[in-house]
Design a protein around this motif. Structure first.
Motif, short mmCIF file in Angstrom:
data_model
loop_
_atom_site.label_atom_id
_atom_site.label_comp_id
_atom_site.label_asym_id
_atom_site.label_seq_id
_atom_site.Cartn_x
_atom_site.Cartn_y
_atom_site.Cartn_z
N GLY A 429 0.76 -1.26 -0.03
CA GLY A 429 0.01 -0.11 -0.06
C GLY A 429 0.97 1.19 -0.04
O GLY A 429 2.24 1.16 -0.07
N GLN A 430 0.24 2.41 0.19
CA GLN A 430 0.92 3.59 0.06
C GLN A 430 0.28 4.44 1.35
O GLN A 430 -1.00 4.61 1.58
CB GLN A 430 0.72 4.29 -1.04
CG GLN A 430 1.10 5.75 -1.31
CD GLN A 430 0.67 6.69 -2.50
OE1 GLN A 430 -0.43 6.45 -3.20
NE2 GLN A 430 1.47 7.48 -3.03
N GLN A 431 1.47 4.87 2.06
CA GLN A 431 0.69 5.54 3.27
C GLN A 431 -0.06 7.05 3.04
O GLN A 431 0.89 7.90 2.56
CB GLN A 431 1.96 5.90 4.37
CG GLN A 431 1.25 6.38 5.76
CD GLN A 431 2.34 6.96 6.44
OE1 GLN A 431 3.50 7.18 6.29
NE2 GLN A 431 1.93 7.12 7.71
N LYS A 432 -1.14 7.19 3.09
CA LYS A 432 -1.68 8.34 2.57
C LYS A 432 -2.50 9.12 4.10
O LYS A 432 -3.01 10.10 3.99
CB LYS A 432 -2.92 8.08 1.69
CG LYS A 432 -2.53 7.82 0.42
CD LYS A 432 -3.48 7.72 -0.74
CE LYS A 432 -3.18 7.43 -2.01
NZ LYS A 432 -4.16 7.50 -3.10
N GLU A 433 -2.23 8.40 5.19
CA GLU A 433 -2.67 9.06 6.39
C GLU A 433 -1.79 8.63 7.54
O GLU A 433 -1.07 7.70 7.39
CB GLU A 433 -4.13 8.35 6.79
CG GLU A 433 -5.16 8.56 5.91
CD GLU A 433 -6.48 7.76 6.33
OE1 GLU A 433 -6.31 7.02 7.17
OE2 GLU A 433 -7.69 7.98 5.90
N PHE A 434 -1.58 9.56 8.45
CA PHE A 434 -0.45 9.43 9.63
C PHE A 434 -1.02 8.33 10.36
O PHE A 434 -2.23 8.14 10.62
CB PHE A 434 -0.68 10.75 10.33
CG PHE A 434 0.14 11.85 9.81
CD1 PHE A 434 1.59 12.08 10.01
CD2 PHE A 434 -0.47 12.96 9.11
CE1 PHE A 434 2.24 13.03 9.47
CE2 PHE A 434 0.12 14.06 8.55
CZ PHE A 434 1.58 14.19 8.83
N HIS A 435 -0.09 7.56 10.85
CA HIS A 435 -0.13 6.76 12.05
C HIS A 435 -0.62 7.36 13.13
O HIS A 435 0.14 8.50 13.58
CB HIS A 435 0.96 5.62 12.29
CG HIS A 435 1.31 4.87 11.23
ND1 HIS A 435 0.52 3.82 10.81
CD2 HIS A 435 2.23 4.93 10.19
CE1 HIS A 435 1.14 3.05 9.62
NE2 HIS A 435 2.23 3.90 9.38
N LEU A 436 -1.77 7.04 13.91
CA LEU A 436 -1.98 7.98 15.04
C LEU A 436 -1.64 7.23 16.50
O LEU A 436 -1.96 6.17 16.78
CB LEU A 436 -3.45 8.05 15.17
CG LEU A 436 -3.89 8.95 13.76
CD1 LEU A 436 -5.52 9.08 13.76
CD2 LEU A 436 -3.52 10.52 13.65
N VAL A 437 -0.98 8.05 17.41
CA VAL A 437 -0.82 7.69 18.75
C VAL A 437 -2.00 8.34 19.40
O VAL A 437 -1.93 9.76 19.41
CB VAL A 437 0.65 8.34 19.09
CG1 VAL A 437 0.82 7.53 20.66
CG2 VAL A 437 1.71 7.54 18.38
N LYS A 438 -2.85 7.48 19.99
CA LYS A 438 -4.08 8.06 20.79
C LYS A 438 -4.03 8.01 22.27
O LYS A 438 -4.37 7.02 22.83
CB LYS A 438 -5.20 7.57 20.19
CG LYS A 438 -5.65 7.39 18.87
CD LYS A 438 -6.87 6.94 18.47
CE LYS A 438 -7.12 6.97 17.04
NZ LYS A 438 -7.99 6.19 16.47
N PRO A 439 -3.26 8.82 22.78
CA PRO A 439 -3.10 8.60 24.45
C PRO A 439 -4.50 8.54 25.12
O PRO A 439 -5.25 9.30 24.95
CB PRO A 439 -2.44 10.04 24.83
CG PRO A 439 -1.64 10.35 23.58
CD PRO A 439 -2.71 10.10 22.47
N PRO A 440 -4.33 7.92 26.05
CA PRO A 440 -5.79 7.83 27.11
C PRO A 440 -5.84 9.02 27.92
O PRO A 440 -4.97 10.01 28.02
CB PRO A 440 -5.59 6.65 28.02
CG PRO A 440 -4.04 6.47 27.95
CD PRO A 440 -3.78 6.84 26.79
#
Length: 450
Positions: A429-440
């Motif tokens: 694939g092609q990264q088109k969106e940021f990976h997200l770190v979602k802190p609690p």
């Protein structure tokens, strides 16, 4: 006692968290880990690939007008090509391992000969075969410039010339594209497993760039690097380079940093970058992705628009490179076409893409290098081959108003050749969106000291 302002902030973040959780059900498919098959099964798969590759060698020799190809090496002094032609259960060359391939073998001569011997008989047998087939040209891997075509050690080359004598010495030639094309050509049956390796690499990055691994204010970039190494080991994979995780803050993430610089603590609002690859079953991947560390309660809609535009800009450069990769054209010509198109579209950046597969930086033409954006001597002049894999590696620069800075967006994805009409496509694939770190939400309490 909680201050009223703290209560208000917590209430607002709770509402945002609820909204964020409600959106998770529509998230895109998360890449999955792929376990490797048992070692015996792996060996059978790899040997089948090897047999397909060897069956293609006569065609390669015919293409470059060479009658025979001679390789010879001793244990622990292997020719580079040896590693692409060995059986899965071979861990090195034994004694003296000599191989001879013919372009047009005629009976009773076979197309492939292999001798494993430490006595003078190997030279007698080799001479017998040569006299019977009488090849006019014999390629040896002694090129001065192309690493994959210069694997015959000087001592072995001297021994061959001494043993073969003047008649055959005059027929020895150097044709670097034979070794390059032999290593660079990917047999079709490899692709399904290469996809699995690539998806596994994505899965490791996806988990590494998440709140399951990163605690803002505590986790360092080096912590994430070693988590990735440990995950690779857990899966029984290995890698061809140490993962590199950095915070994009205007510095070059590839420069030589001190230990204290590497121990950079990750925090809310940071843009993260990783350069990462996995190795298994004789194949290597190479990926660079970006992540964004959200504040507690935020979702993807809270990512600054300038960062989203920067990623989109880098995606555009990826597409430009892929569309300009024409088989038979040199890497330097492709580089020039890419940079010209980038300039016409108002995009600033660099292109430094390379072949991949048997090696992380494998055999084939180079489309730029990080420090060479005019042309790459020798390697950039080689023609682009079909039926091969490439890492589309590059960066694009974009002014991010929210940061009041021009930021550099680094990306890298592996592609494969489909065919004359279809051209190239992404392996996974092609990264088109940021990976997200979602802190609690608890991270908010911790940071505010509540």
């Amino acid at each position: 006692m909680l201050h009223f302002t703290h209560v208000k902030v917590i209430y607002l973040y709770l509402l945002l968290a609820i909204c964020t959780n409600s959106q998770d059900s529509t998230a895109i498919k998360v890449p999955e880990y792929h376990r490797l098959p048992p070692l015996r099964e792996q060996a059978a798969i790899q040997d089948a690939w090897r047999d397909q590759r060897i069956s293609n060698i006569p065609h390669i020799l015919q293409k470059y007008g060479v009658d025979a190809w001679l390789m010879s090496q001793k244990e622990y002094a292997e020719d580079t090509v040896f590693w692409s032609l060995k059986r899965a259960t071979q861990f090195s060359a034994r004694r003296r391992t000599t191989q001879l391939f013919f372009a047009n073998a005629t009976e009773p001569i076979k197309p492939v000969y292999t001798w494993i011997d430490n006595t003078p008989e190997v030279w007698e047998s080799l001479l017998d075969v040569l006299e019977t087939q009488d090849p006019k040209t014999i390629a040896v891997n002694v090129d001065a410039e192309v690493a994959f075509s210069s694997g015959m050690h000087a001592g072995e080359y001297g021994k061959i010339k001494n043993r073969l004598g003047r008649k055959w010495n005059e027929r020895l030639v150097s044709e670097p594209m034979i070794a390059v094309e032999c290593i660079g050509t990917m047999v079709k049956d490899r692709l399904p497993w290469y996809r699995k390796l690539q998806e596994t690499a994505w899965a490791i990055i996806e988990e590494g760039f998440s709140e399951r691994v990163i605690t803002p204010g505590e986790t360092t970039t080096e912590d994430v690097e070693w988590w990735m190494r440990s995950k690779i080991q857990e899966l029984n994979y290995t890698t061809w380079f140490q993962p590199s995780v950095s915070i994009l803050d205007g510095r070059d993430p590839f420069e030589n940093l001190t230990t204290s610089d590497q121990m950079t603590t990750i925090n809310f609002g940071h843009v993260l970058h990783v350069d990462f690859g996995v190795t298994a079953m004789g194949l290597n991947t190479d990926t660079q992705h970006l992540a964004y560390v959200l504040y507690p309660g935020e979702d993807e809609s809270d990512i600054p628009q300038g960062l989203l535009n920067g990623l989109k800009n880098a995606n555009r450069v990826q597409d430009i490179v892929k569309s300009n990769m024409k088989v038979g054209v040199s890497g330097n010509e492709i580089l020039k076409a890419c940079l010209k198109q980038m300039e016409s579209e108002g995009i600033s950046g660099r292109v430094y893409s390379h072949p991949i597969g048997d090696w992380g930086h494998s055999a084939g033409t180079l489309i730029g290098m990080f420090n060479l954006q005019d042309d790459v001597p020798v390697l950039g002049d080689l023609p682009l081959l079909h039926n091969t894999y490439y890492s589309v590696e590059l960066y694009a620069q974009y002014f991010v108003p929210e940061r009041n800075a021009t930021m550099t967006f680094y990306l890298e994805e592996d592609i494969y050749w489909i065919g004359e009409e279809e051209g190239w496509d992404w392996v996974y694939g092609q990264q088109k969106e940021f990976h997200l770190v979602k802190p609690p939400l608890s991270d908010l309490f911790r940071v505010q000291g509540l």
